[in-house]
Design a protein around this motif. Sequence first.
Motif, short mmCIF file in Angstrom:
data_model
loop_
_atom_site.label_atom_id
_atom_site.label_comp_id
_atom_site.label_asym_id
_atom_site.label_seq_id
_atom_site.Cartn_x
_atom_site.Cartn_y
_atom_site.Cartn_z
N GLU A 147 -20.67 -45.78 5.20
CA GLU A 147 -21.39 -45.60 6.46
C GLU A 147 -20.74 -44.55 7.36
O GLU A 147 -21.38 -44.04 8.28
CB GLU A 147 -21.53 -46.93 7.22
CG GLU A 147 -20.24 -47.57 7.66
CD GLU A 147 -19.54 -48.39 6.57
OE1 GLU A 147 -18.44 -48.86 6.84
OE2 GLU A 147 -20.09 -48.54 5.47
N ASP A 148 -19.48 -44.20 7.12
CA ASP A 148 -18.79 -43.21 7.94
C ASP A 148 -18.78 -41.82 7.32
O ASP A 148 -18.11 -40.93 7.82
CB ASP A 148 -17.35 -43.65 8.20
CG ASP A 148 -17.30 -44.82 9.17
OD1 ASP A 148 -18.27 -45.02 9.91
OD2 ASP A 148 -16.29 -45.54 9.17
N SER A 191 -9.89 -42.54 6.04
CA SER A 191 -11.33 -42.32 5.92
C SER A 191 -11.87 -42.96 4.65
O SER A 191 -13.01 -43.39 4.62
CB SER A 191 -11.66 -40.82 5.95
OG SER A 191 -11.08 -40.17 4.85
N ARG A 220 -12.86 -46.60 5.32
CA ARG A 220 -13.95 -46.88 6.25
C ARG A 220 -15.26 -47.20 5.54
O ARG A 220 -16.06 -47.93 6.05
CB ARG A 220 -14.16 -45.70 7.18
CG ARG A 220 -13.03 -45.57 8.19
CD ARG A 220 -13.35 -44.52 9.18
NE ARG A 220 -13.37 -43.21 8.50
CZ ARG A 220 -13.14 -42.06 9.07
NH1 ARG A 220 -12.91 -42.01 10.34
NH2 ARG A 220 -13.16 -40.95 8.39
#
Length: 86
Positions: free
Chosen positions: A19-20, A13, A16
Amino acid sequence: MPSASASASASASAERGLEDWPTEPTAAAAVPEVTSQVIGPGYTGGAYVSRLAATWGTTPKEQERIDFPGRPPVWHSSGVVRQGTP
Protein backbone atom coordinates in the motif's frame (compact mmCIF):
# COMPACT_ATOMS: atom_id res chain seq x y z
CA MET A 1 28.92 0.90 -1.12
CA PRO A 2 25.44 2.05 -0.01
CA SER A 3 25.22 4.29 2.98
CA ALA A 4 23.74 3.04 6.23
CA SER A 5 20.85 5.48 5.90
CA ALA A 6 20.03 4.18 2.41
CA SER A 7 19.99 0.61 3.73
CA ALA A 8 17.83 1.57 6.67
CA SER A 9 15.29 3.38 4.52
CA ALA A 10 15.19 0.51 2.00
CA SER A 11 14.49 -2.06 4.69
CA ALA A 12 11.97 0.24 6.37
CA SER A 13 10.11 0.72 3.08
CA ALA A 14 10.14 -3.05 2.46
CA GLU A 15 8.35 -3.56 5.78
CA ARG A 16 5.55 -1.10 5.00
CA GLY A 17 3.87 -3.29 2.37
CA LEU A 18 2.36 -2.78 -1.04
CA GLU A 19 0.00 0.00 0.00
CA ASP A 20 3.00 2.35 0.38
CA TRP A 21 4.45 1.76 -3.10
CA PRO A 22 4.88 4.91 -5.17
CA THR A 23 2.12 5.69 -7.65
CA GLU A 24 4.11 8.18 -9.75
CA PRO A 25 7.48 7.78 -11.50
CA THR A 26 10.59 9.20 -9.86
CA ALA A 27 12.13 12.31 -11.38
CA ALA A 28 15.21 11.51 -13.49
CA ALA A 29 17.37 13.73 -11.25
CA ALA A 30 16.47 11.60 -8.20
CA VAL A 31 17.45 8.25 -9.74
CA PRO A 32 20.90 7.08 -8.58
CA GLU A 33 23.57 6.48 -11.20
CA VAL A 34 24.02 2.80 -12.00
CA THR A 35 27.54 1.50 -12.50
CA SER A 36 28.81 -1.91 -13.43
CA GLN A 37 31.97 -3.84 -12.74
CA VAL A 38 33.51 -6.99 -14.12
CA ILE A 39 32.99 -9.78 -11.61
CA GLY A 40 35.73 -11.94 -13.05
CA PRO A 41 37.43 -12.37 -16.40
CA GLY A 42 35.39 -14.65 -18.65
CA TYR A 43 32.40 -14.81 -16.29
CA THR A 44 29.16 -14.64 -18.27
CA GLY A 45 25.45 -14.37 -17.62
CA GLY A 46 25.12 -17.91 -19.00
CA ALA A 47 27.57 -19.20 -16.39
CA TYR A 48 25.55 -17.46 -13.68
CA VAL A 49 22.27 -18.96 -14.89
CA SER A 50 23.80 -22.44 -15.13
CA ARG A 51 25.14 -22.25 -11.60
CA LEU A 52 21.85 -20.87 -10.30
CA ALA A 53 19.92 -23.67 -12.03
CA ALA A 54 22.22 -26.26 -10.44
CA THR A 55 21.72 -24.67 -7.02
CA TRP A 56 17.94 -24.63 -7.44
CA GLY A 57 17.81 -28.17 -8.83
CA THR A 58 16.33 -27.16 -12.19
CA THR A 59 17.22 -28.09 -15.75
CA PRO A 60 17.28 -25.07 -18.09
CA LYS A 61 15.35 -25.39 -21.34
CA GLU A 62 16.56 -24.04 -24.67
CA GLN A 63 16.05 -20.27 -24.99
CA GLU A 64 13.03 -19.26 -27.04
CA ARG A 65 12.88 -16.20 -29.27
CA ILE A 66 9.59 -14.33 -28.99
CA ASP A 67 8.77 -11.86 -31.75
CA PHE A 68 6.31 -9.04 -31.10
CA PRO A 69 4.95 -7.10 -34.08
CA GLY A 70 6.69 -3.73 -34.33
CA ARG A 71 9.05 -4.42 -31.40
CA PRO A 72 12.48 -6.00 -31.04
CA PRO A 73 12.59 -9.73 -30.30
CA VAL A 74 12.78 -10.95 -26.71
CA TRP A 75 14.63 -14.09 -25.55
CA HIS A 76 12.77 -16.16 -22.95
CA SER A 77 14.40 -18.74 -20.69
CA SER A 78 12.70 -21.24 -18.44
CA GLY A 79 13.40 -24.57 -16.82
CA VAL A 80 11.90 -27.60 -15.17
CA VAL A 81 12.38 -28.88 -11.64
CA ARG A 82 14.31 -32.14 -11.51
CA GLN A 83 12.56 -35.09 -9.90
CA GLY A 84 12.97 -35.23 -6.13
CA THR A 85 14.00 -31.56 -5.75
CA PRO A 86 11.92 -29.59 -3.23
